[in-house]
Design a protein around this motif. Structure first.
Motif, PDB file in Angstrom:
ATOM      1  N   LEU A 416       0.857  -1.183   0.000  1.00 28.59           N
ATOM      2  CA  LEU A 416       0.000   0.000   0.000  1.00 28.59           C
ATOM      3  C   LEU A 416       0.892   1.231   0.000  1.00 28.59           C
ATOM      4  CD1 LEU A 416      -3.231   0.775   1.856  1.00 28.59           C
ATOM      5  CD2 LEU A 416      -1.298   2.305   2.234  1.00 28.59           C
ATOM      6  N   ALA A 417       0.710   2.105  -0.990  1.00 31.70           N
ATOM      7  CA  ALA A 417       1.480   3.345  -1.072  1.00 31.70           C
ATOM      8  C   ALA A 417       0.810   4.414  -0.223  1.00 31.70           C
ATOM      9  CB  ALA A 417       1.588   3.806  -2.524  1.00 31.70           C
ATOM     10  N   PHE A 418       1.620   5.121   0.569  1.00 33.04           N
ATOM     11  CA  PHE A 418       1.088   6.152   1.468  1.00 33.04           C
ATOM     12  C   PHE A 418       2.079   7.294   1.565  1.00 33.04           C
ATOM     13  CE2 PHE A 418       0.683   7.968   5.787  1.00 33.04           C
ATOM     14  CZ  PHE A 418      -0.612   8.450   5.692  1.00 33.04           C
ATOM     15  N   ASP A 419       1.558   8.524   1.542  1.00 32.03           N
ATOM     16  CA  ASP A 419       2.386   9.724   1.633  1.00 32.03           C
ATOM     17  C   ASP A 419       2.166  10.380   2.988  1.00 32.03           C
ATOM     18  OD1 ASP A 419       3.682  12.137   1.426  1.00 32.03           O
ATOM     19  OD2 ASP A 419       2.961  12.599  -0.591  1.00 32.03           O
ATOM     20  N   PRO A 420       3.069  10.181   3.946  1.00 33.22           N
ATOM     21  CA  PRO A 420       2.868  10.763   5.279  1.00 33.22           C
ATOM     22  C   PRO A 420       3.043  12.270   5.323  1.00 33.22           C
ATOM     23  CG  PRO A 420       4.977   9.637   5.177  1.00 33.22           C
ATOM     24  CD  PRO A 420       4.278   9.340   3.886  1.00 33.22           C
ATOM     25  N   THR A 421       3.532  12.880   4.236  1.00 31.62           N
ATOM     26  CA  THR A 421       3.661  14.335   4.193  1.00 31.62           C
ATOM     27  C   THR A 421       2.344  15.009   3.836  1.00 31.62           C
ATOM     28  OG1 THR A 421       5.987  14.129   3.569  1.00 31.62           O
ATOM     29  CG2 THR A 421       4.934  16.242   3.130  1.00 31.62           C
ATOM     30  N   ALA A 422       1.500  14.315   3.069  1.00 32.56           N
ATOM     31  CA  ALA A 422       0.218  14.880   2.627  1.00 32.56           C
ATOM     32  C   ALA A 422      -0.786  14.778   3.771  1.00 32.56           C
ATOM     33  CB  ALA A 422      -0.285  14.143   1.389  1.00 32.56           C
ATOM     34  N   GLN A 423      -0.850  15.803   4.605  1.00 31.36           N
ATOM     35  CA  GLN A 423      -1.621  15.740   5.843  1.00 31.36           C
ATOM     36  C   GLN A 423      -3.124  15.680   5.623  1.00 31.36           C
ATOM     37  OE1 GLN A 423       0.114  19.157   8.012  1.00 31.36           O
ATOM     38  NE2 GLN A 423       1.069  17.672   9.360  1.00 31.36           N
ATOM     39  N   LEU A 424      -3.589  16.091   4.446  1.00 24.40           N
ATOM     40  CA  LEU A 424      -5.027  16.101   4.195  1.00 24.40           C
ATOM     41  C   LEU A 424      -5.487  14.905   3.361  1.00 24.40           C
ATOM     42  CD1 LEU A 424      -5.465  19.898   3.380  1.00 24.40           C
ATOM     43  CD2 LEU A 424      -5.801  18.747   5.574  1.00 24.40           C
ATOM     44  N   THR A 425      -4.558  14.032   2.981  1.00 25.41           N
ATOM     45  CA  THR A 425      -4.880  12.857   2.178  1.00 25.41           C
ATOM     46  C   THR A 425      -5.046  11.651   3.088  1.00 25.41           C
ATOM     47  OG1 THR A 425      -3.736  13.686   0.221  1.00 25.41           O
ATOM     48  CG2 THR A 425      -4.048  11.309   0.365  1.00 25.41           C
ATOM     49  N   GLY A 491      -9.059  19.633  -1.001  1.00 28.10           N
ATOM     50  CA  GLY A 491      -9.164  21.091  -1.004  1.00 28.10           C
ATOM     51  C   GLY A 491     -10.222  21.601  -0.052  1.00 28.10           C
ATOM     52  N   LEU A 492     -11.378  20.924  -0.001  1.00 25.83           N
ATOM     53  CA  LEU A 492     -12.451  21.342   0.900  1.00 25.83           C
ATOM     54  C   LEU A 492     -12.040  21.156   2.362  1.00 25.83           C
ATOM     55  CD1 LEU A 492     -15.484  19.806  -1.019  1.00 25.83           C
ATOM     56  CD2 LEU A 492     -14.668  22.166  -1.058  1.00 25.83           C
ATOM     57  N   ARG A 493     -11.375  20.053   2.627  1.00 25.14           N
ATOM     58  CA  ARG A 493     -10.911  19.794   3.993  1.00 25.14           C
ATOM     59  C   ARG A 493      -9.900  20.851   4.426  1.00 25.14           C
ATOM     60  NH1 ARG A 493      -9.127  14.702   3.300  1.00 25.14           N
ATOM     61  NH2 ARG A 493     -11.156  13.871   3.908  1.00 25.14           N
ATOM     62  N   GLY A 494      -8.997  21.186   3.523  1.00 23.68           N
ATOM     63  CA  GLY A 494      -7.989  22.187   3.850  1.00 23.68           C
ATOM     64  C   GLY A 494      -8.594  23.553   4.105  1.00 23.68           C
ATOM     65  N   ALA A 495      -9.574  23.945   3.265  1.00 26.45           N
ATOM     66  CA  ALA A 495     -10.212  25.249   3.453  1.00 26.45           C
ATOM     67  C   ALA A 495     -10.937  25.317   4.789  1.00 26.45           C
ATOM     68  CB  ALA A 495     -11.181  25.517   2.307  1.00 26.45           C
ATOM     69  N   ARG A 496     -11.618  24.236   5.155  1.00 27.31           N
ATOM     70  CA  ARG A 496     -12.373  24.250   6.420  1.00 27.31           C
ATOM     71  C   ARG A 496     -11.440  24.347   7.616  1.00 27.31           C
ATOM     72  NH1 ARG A 496     -14.798  26.124   9.432  1.00 27.31           N
ATOM     73  NH2 ARG A 496     -16.696  25.498  10.551  1.00 27.31           N
ATOM     74  N   ARG A 497     -10.309  23.685   7.554  1.00 24.88           N
ATOM     75  CA  ARG A 497      -9.360  23.735   8.669  1.00 24.88           C
ATOM     76  C   ARG A 497      -8.643  25.076   8.736  1.00 24.88           C
ATOM     77  NH1 ARG A 497      -6.355  17.782   8.801  1.00 24.88           N
ATOM     78  NH2 ARG A 497      -8.263  16.503   8.807  1.00 24.88           N
ATOM     79  N   ARG A 498      -8.442  25.670   7.583  1.00 24.72           N
ATOM     80  CA  ARG A 498      -7.653  26.891   7.526  1.00 24.72           C
ATOM     81  C   ARG A 498      -8.459  28.132   7.879  1.00 24.72           C
ATOM     82  NH1 ARG A 498      -6.591  26.275   2.766  1.00 24.72           N
ATOM     83  NH2 ARG A 498      -7.958  27.787   1.750  1.00 24.72           N
ATOM     84  N   LEU A 499      -9.751  28.142   7.528  1.00 21.90           N
ATOM     85  CA  LEU A 499     -10.561  29.345   7.653  1.00 21.90           C
ATOM     86  C   LEU A 499     -11.360  29.373   8.946  1.00 21.90           C
ATOM     87  CD1 LEU A 499     -11.962  29.505   4.002  1.00 21.90           C
ATOM     88  CD2 LEU A 499     -10.030  30.781   4.940  1.00 21.90           C
ATOM     89  N   SER A 500     -11.581  30.566   9.432  1.00 20.98           N
ATOM     90  CA  SER A 500     -12.464  30.746  10.580  1.00 20.98           C
ATOM     91  C   SER A 500     -13.904  30.506  10.145  1.00 20.98           C
ATOM     92  CB  SER A 500     -12.324  32.163  11.136  1.00 20.98           C
ATOM     93  OG  SER A 500     -12.806  33.113  10.186  1.00 20.98           O
TER      94      SER A 500
END
Length: 667
Positions: A416-425, A491-500
Motif C-alpha cells: 500500500l502506497a502512502f504519503d505521510p507528508t500529505a496531511q489532508l490525504t 481542497g475542501l478539507r484544507g479550506a475548512r481547517r484553515r478558515l475561521s
C-alpha cells in the motif's frame, strides 16, 4: 527531499517559475560599488543579437545561456556559467537576475561578475561585493546548505542588457546532469559543454522528437540550440519535455564511481545506492517501541494498526533541515528516533519514521522516492535519483486488501502506497501528482522502479444533492448536501481547517452566488471523516432573485450550486501534452416548481462518451418537480496536444449542462 541544486534550477525556484523557493534574506543589489566597464567579447556578441519579431511581445529575451562543466582526473568539478538577458518591457526586469548557487561545505563560488549595458550603450561593471547572499531554503525549511549569490541591476529599463559570468567548484557526488534549453523566456542561444578526462564518456538521453547532436573537440562535448520560443504555460500541462528541450547526461567509465561522481547502470543500482543512505536511519529505539505500543493499542487487525501508525506520523509538522546535501545528505533521512523526539521532519524523515514504526510493530515497509511534479516527469530511460524530489512509503498489507492505493510487487507482495507528508490525504489515497507515477522502491535486493497505483475516478468523487422550492416570484429556497472522497475532498478539507467560521461562511456564500445570484446563507455544517477520507457539507440558502421573469415566463439555470468543473480552457492552439486527473461528479437537483406554472422548455439530454471522459445529463418533470441529474467522470490519462479540442469540449460540456436554461410558463 533535498538534492543537488543546479544554477539554472535555483534561478527558476527563486523566480517562482519552477517551484516555491523562498528568499529568506534578499534585496536588490545596488550599484553604489559599480564602476564603468566594457562588455567582455562573449557578452558583446550576445548584446549584438537583435530581438526577432517573434519574441518582441515577450517581457524579456535570453540572449545567451551557457554552462561549461570541467571534470578533472581528481579533485573538484569546475563549472563556468554565462548568461545575458535583454529587458523588453517593465514587467521583464525580474528576468535580469543572476543566481550563483552553491552548497555550504561542499561547493564554492570562485568568481562572480556582471555587466549592465543601458540603451545608450553605457556599461557598468558589478562584482561579488554587489551581490546578496541568501538561503534557498523554502518556507518550511529550518536550515539549508543551499545558498545563492544574487546579482542584479537596480532598475533596468527596457532595452537594458544584463550579462553575468561566474565560476563554481564542487565535490563530485553524481556524474549526471540535466540541462533545459528552453525556459519561460525566449532564448536565442543555449549551450551546454562537458570536458572529461581520458577514460570517461558521456551517455545522452534526448527527450522529445528534436535531435540535439553533440559536437566534439578533443575531450569536450557540447550541445546547443538556437532561436527557442518561450515554453508555454498551459493548463493541465504535463511536465514531461515533449519538444526536445532537455538533455539528460550520465558520465560512464570503467567503474560506476568515477572522477565525476556516481553513475548507475540501471534502476536496481540506484535503489541499492539509496538504500545504503536510508536503511541505517530506520533503527528502532526503546522510546520508539513504546510509542508504537501506545498507538496500536486496541487496533483489531494489521490494517488498523498500520492506519494508526500512518495517521500519527502524518500529523507531525513538516520542517526541513538540509545538511550534507553535497555528500548525499539530500537523500539520507535523519534518524527515526530523533524525528520522533523532535516532532518534525521533511518528507524523507517522515517516511523513514513511519517505516521504523511499522518495522517495530513486526511488519515490513520500504521507502519510495517519487517526483511530486506529476506522473510524467520521470524519464524511465535515465536511471538517476536527481529526477525525484519527494519521498513516500510502501507498506506490506494483507493479501486481498481492497484500497485504491494497493498494488502487487513481484518480490515484496501486496503493498500500500502512502504519503505521510500529505496531511489532508487519507490512508488508502495518494496526491494526484503521485498517482500512476514511477517511483523508486528502495531496497538492497529487488528494489527498482515501480509504477504507483492510479486511483479510479469513483474513488475521487463528489456527490451532490440539492432539494429546492421555487416560488412564483423567482425566489429559491434550497438545501444542499455534498459528500466528497479522495482528492476531491482534500481542497475542501484544507479550506475548512484553515478558515475561521466567518471566513468559511463568506467563501461559501461567494461560491453559491456565482451560480444562483445573491444568496442568503442559512445554517451550515461540515463533517470531516479522516478515517474514510470523506468530507461532508450541509447548507441551506435562499436566492431571492434566482429565476428571472422574461415576458411572463420564469427562466433559470439547472445548477443550483458551484459548477463541479471549474477549469475553463482557452480557445487556442495547444503545444504541450495534457495530464488529466481522475475525477467523478454525480449531481442530483430536485426543484419543486411554483403552482400555476408548467415547463415550457427543457434542455435536451446529453450523453457524451470518450476514452478519457463520460458525461450524462438528463432533465425530467415528475408531478410538479423538476429533476436534473448529471454524472461526469474523467480518467487519469495523458493525451497529446492534438486532442485538446476534445478535452476542452468535454469540460465545457459539463459546465454548460448546469448552465442550460429551464423555461416555465403560466398555465
Amino acid at each position: 527531499m533535498s538534492t543537488r541544486v543546479g544554477a539554472r534550477l535555483a534561478a527558476l525556484l527563486v523566480a517562482g517559475i519552477a517551484g516555491t523557493g523562498t528568499l529568506l534574506a534578499a534585496g536588490l543589489a545596488g550599484t553604489a560599488a559599480a564602476e564603468a566597464g566594457v562588455l567582455p567579447a562573449w557578452a558583446a556578441r550576445a548584446a549584438a543579437r537583435p530581438t526577432p519579431s517573434w519574441a518582441a511581445r515577450d517581457p524579456a529575451i535570453v540572449l545567451d545561456d551557457e554552462e561549461e562543466i570541467t571534470v578533472p582526473v581528481n579533485g573538484r568539478i569546475r563549472t563556468l556559467v554565462r548568461g545575458a538577458v535583454r529587458v523588453l518591457s517593465a514587467s521583464g526586469k525580474e528576468s535580469a537576475r543572476c543566481y550563483a548557487t552553491y552548497l555550504r561545505g561542499s561547493s564554492d563560488v570562485l568568481d562572480l561578475q556582471g555587466w549592465v549595458a543601458d540603451p545608450r550603450g553605457r556599461v557598468l561593471h558589478l562584482g561579488r561585493g554587489d551581490a546578496t547572499d541568501f538561503s534557498l531554503g523554502g518556507q518550511y525549511t529550518l536550515y539549508s546548505e543551499s545558498r545563492a549569490l544574487m546579482l542584479t541591476p537596480a532598475d533596468p529599463v527596457p532595452g537594458t542588457v544584463f550579462a553575468w559570468e561566474y565560476v563554481t567548484e564542487e565535490e563530485p557526488l553524481l556524474a549526471q546532469w540535466e540541462w533545459w534549453f528552453q525556459g519561460r523566456r525566449p532564448s536565442l542561444y543555449s549551450r551546454l559543454s562537458l570536458t572529461l578526462p581520458p577514460g570517461l564518456e558521456p551517455e545522452v538521453i534526448r527527450c522529445g522528437p528534436d535531435s540535439v547532436v553533440a559536437a566534439r573537440q578533443d575531450r569536450t562535448w557540447s550541445w546547443e540550440r538556437s532561436d527557442l520560443r518561450a515554453a508555454p504555460l498551459e493548463a493541465l500541462a504535463s511536465t514531461a519535455p515533449a519538444n526536445g528541450s532537455v538533455l539528460l547526461l550520465t558520465v560512464k567509465g570503467a567503474a560506476s564511481h568515477t572522477a565525476a561522481g556516481q553513475s548507475f547502470a540501471d534502476w536496481s543500482e540506484v535503489a541499492r545506492w539509496a538504500n545504503g543512505l536510508m536503511a541505517p536511519q530506520a533503527q528502532a529505539t526503546p522510546a520508539l517501541g513504546e510509542w508504537v505500543a501506545k498507538l496500536v493499542a486496541g487496533a483489531p487487525d494489521t490494517l488498523a494498526r498500520l492506519r494508526a501508525l500512518a495517521r500519527a506520523v502524518q500529523g507531525l509538522n513538516y520542517v526541513a533541515v538540509d545538511l550534507n546535501v553535497g555528500r548525499g545528505g539530500g537523500y539520507r533521512p535523519h534518524p527515526a528516533g530523533d524525528v520522533m523526539r523532535l516532532g518534525y521532519g521533511d518528507c524523507k524523515d517522515k517516511a523513514n519514521l513511519l517505516r521504523a514504526l511499522v518495522q517495530a510493530d513486526g511488519e515490513q515497509a520500504w521507502m519510495v522516492v517519487v517526483s511530486a511534479r506529476d506522473r510524467d516527469h520521470v524519464d524511465e530511460r535515465w536511471p538517476s535519483p536527481t529526477q525525484f524530489d519527494h519521498c513516500i512509503l510502501a507498506m506490506r498489507v494483507p493479501r486481498g486488501t481492497r484500497l485504491p492505493t494497493v498494488f502487487e510487487h513481484p518480490v515484496f507482495g501486496t503493498l500500500l502506497a502512502f504519503d505521510p507528508t500529505a496531511q489532508l490525504t487519507s490512508f488508502g489515497d495518494l496526491p494526484a501528482a503521485e498517482q500512476g507515477a514511477p517511483g523508486l522502491l528502495v531496497a538492497p535486493q529487488g528494489g527498482g522502479l515501480v509504477r504507483l497505483p492510479v486511483v479510479p475516478p469513483e474513488a475521487n468523487r463528489l456527490e451532490r444533492r440539492i432539494d429546492a422550492t421555487l416560488d412564483a416570484e423567482g425566489k429559491l429556497t434550497a438545501r444542499l448536501v455534498e459528500r466528497c472522497v479522495g482528492q476531491q475532498a482534500v481542497g475542501l478539507r484544507g479550506a475548512r481547517r484553515r478558515l475561521s467560521e466567518t471566513d468559511y461562511r463568506r467563501g461559501l456564500e461567494s461560491d453559491l452566488s456565482a451560480s444562483v445570484g445573491s444568496v442568503q446563507l442559512g445554517s451550515f455544517r461540515t463533517d470531516d471523516d479522516t478515517l474514510t477520507g470523506s468530507f461532508r457539507l450541509e447548507a441551506s440558502y435562499v436566492a431571492p432573485r434566482f429565476a428571472r421573469d422574461v415576458q411572463g415566463q420564469l427562466v433559470f439555470r439547472s445548477a443550483l450550486a458551484t459548477p463541479p468543473v471549474s477549469l475553463d480552457l482557452p480557445d487556442s492552439e495547444r503545444t504541450m501534452p495534457m495530464a488529466l486527473e481522475a475525477r467523478c461528479v454525480a449531481e442530483t437537483v430536485l426543484v419543486e416548481l411554483p403552482g400555476g406554472y408548467a415547463v415550457d422548455e427543457l434542455p435536451d439530454a446529453r450523453h457524451v462518451h470518450r476514452d478519457f471522459a463520460d458525461l450524462d445529463a438528463d432533465w425530467h418533470v415528475e408531478g410538479g418537480t423538476l429533476r436534473y441529474t448529471m454524472r461526469w467522470s474523467l480518467r487519469p490519462l495523458t493525451l497529446p496536444p492534438a486532442r485538446y479540442r476534445e478535452v476542452r469540449e468535454m469540460l465545457a460540456g459539463a459546465v454548460a449542462a448546469g448552465r442550460a436554461p429551464v423555461v416555465l410558463v403560466r398555465r
